[in-house]
Write a protein that holds these residues in place. Structure first.
Motif, mmCIF file in Angstrom:
data_model
loop_
_atom_site.group_PDB
_atom_site.id
_atom_site.type_symbol
_atom_site.label_atom_id
_atom_site.label_comp_id
_atom_site.label_asym_id
_atom_site.label_seq_id
_atom_site.Cartn_x
_atom_site.Cartn_y
_atom_site.Cartn_z
ATOM 1 N N ARG A 5 0.863 -1.189 0.000
ATOM 2 C CA ARG A 5 0.000 0.000 0.000
ATOM 3 C C ARG A 5 0.894 1.231 0.000
ATOM 4 O O ARG A 5 1.888 1.274 0.710
ATOM 5 C CB ARG A 5 -0.910 -0.031 1.216
ATOM 6 N N HIS A 43 -4.272 1.130 -1.163
ATOM 7 C CA HIS A 43 -3.950 0.879 -2.563
ATOM 8 C C HIS A 43 -4.746 1.858 -3.406
ATOM 9 O O HIS A 43 -5.881 2.183 -3.086
ATOM 10 C CB HIS A 43 -4.371 -0.538 -2.973
ATOM 11 N N LEU A 47 -7.272 -3.577 -9.417
ATOM 12 C CA LEU A 47 -6.515 -4.770 -9.054
ATOM 13 C C LEU A 47 -6.757 -5.878 -10.068
ATOM 14 O O LEU A 47 -7.895 -6.142 -10.453
ATOM 15 C CB LEU A 47 -6.964 -5.263 -7.668
ATOM 16 N N TYR A 69 -10.682 -6.216 -10.174
ATOM 17 C CA TYR A 69 -11.551 -5.499 -9.243
ATOM 18 C C TYR A 69 -11.384 -4.006 -9.455
ATOM 19 O O TYR A 69 -10.272 -3.493 -9.481
ATOM 20 C CB TYR A 69 -11.230 -5.873 -7.799
ATOM 21 N N GLN A 72 -10.335 -1.536 -6.061
ATOM 22 C CA GLN A 72 -10.230 -2.331 -4.834
ATOM 23 C C GLN A 72 -11.563 -2.487 -4.104
ATOM 24 O O GLN A 72 -11.892 -3.544 -3.641
ATOM 25 C CB GLN A 72 -9.193 -1.699 -3.888
ATOM 26 N N ASN A 73 -12.331 -1.417 -3.990
ATOM 27 C CA ASN A 73 -13.592 -1.447 -3.249
ATOM 28 C C ASN A 73 -14.805 -1.686 -4.131
ATOM 29 O O ASN A 73 -15.921 -1.704 -3.633
ATOM 30 C CB ASN A 73 -13.790 -0.141 -2.478
ATOM 31 N N GLU A 82 -16.346 -5.785 -5.005
ATOM 32 C CA GLU A 82 -15.162 -5.385 -4.255
ATOM 33 C C GLU A 82 -14.261 -6.608 -4.059
ATOM 34 O O GLU A 82 -14.671 -7.743 -4.279
ATOM 35 C CB GLU A 82 -15.552 -4.797 -2.899
ATOM 36 N N VAL A 83 -13.037 -6.367 -3.657
ATOM 37 C CA VAL A 83 -12.089 -7.448 -3.424
ATOM 38 C C VAL A 83 -12.640 -8.341 -2.311
ATOM 39 O O VAL A 83 -13.066 -7.845 -1.269
ATOM 40 C CB VAL A 83 -10.716 -6.873 -3.016
#
Length: 125
Positions: A5, A43, A47, A69, A72-73, A82-83
């Protein structure tokens, strides 16, 4: 590739708000570095995660699935997931530091480029 991160929440928002910048992070299998939870850093970007299961008697090659993704969210309004919680390293998981080494990422990228069968790339979020 496999980055930890990188910044605080303001950094994440700033990077993701740039109209001419698209950040993609690639995470190889059980690479521990980008998956360690840290609540002070975030991050930025999207992703692309190559999920791997080791070879077994039922699956001698192992199962490789690439998932993407959105930021990330995810994004509920666009129906982007989301992940999943399994992305975060668990104390019982057999994480592999070798999945973080550069050659592991080069192998992933090289295989996808030279074999061109698409199994190492994702087609949707």
């Amino acid at each position: 590739l496999g980055a930890p991160r990188q910044g605080n929440y303001a950094y994440k928002i700033f990077v993701e708000s740039r109209p001419n910048l698209s950040v993609w992070r690639m995470v190889n299998c059980r690479d521990v570095v980008p998956r360690v939870p840290n609540f002070q850093y975030y991050h930025a970007g999207h992703l692309m995660w190559k999920k791997c299961s080791p070879p077994s008697s039922k699956d001698p090659v192992g199962n490789n699935i690439v998932e993407a993704y959105y930021r990330q969210n995810g994004d509920f309004s666009q129906k982007f997931a989301e992940v999943p919680h399994e992305f975060i390293v668990n104390s019982y998981e057999n994480s592999m530091i070798s999945d973080h080494f550069g050659y592991a990422y080069l192998e992933w990228l090289g295989y996808g480029l030279f074999h061109g069968n698409g199994q190492n790339w994702t087609s949707v979020f």
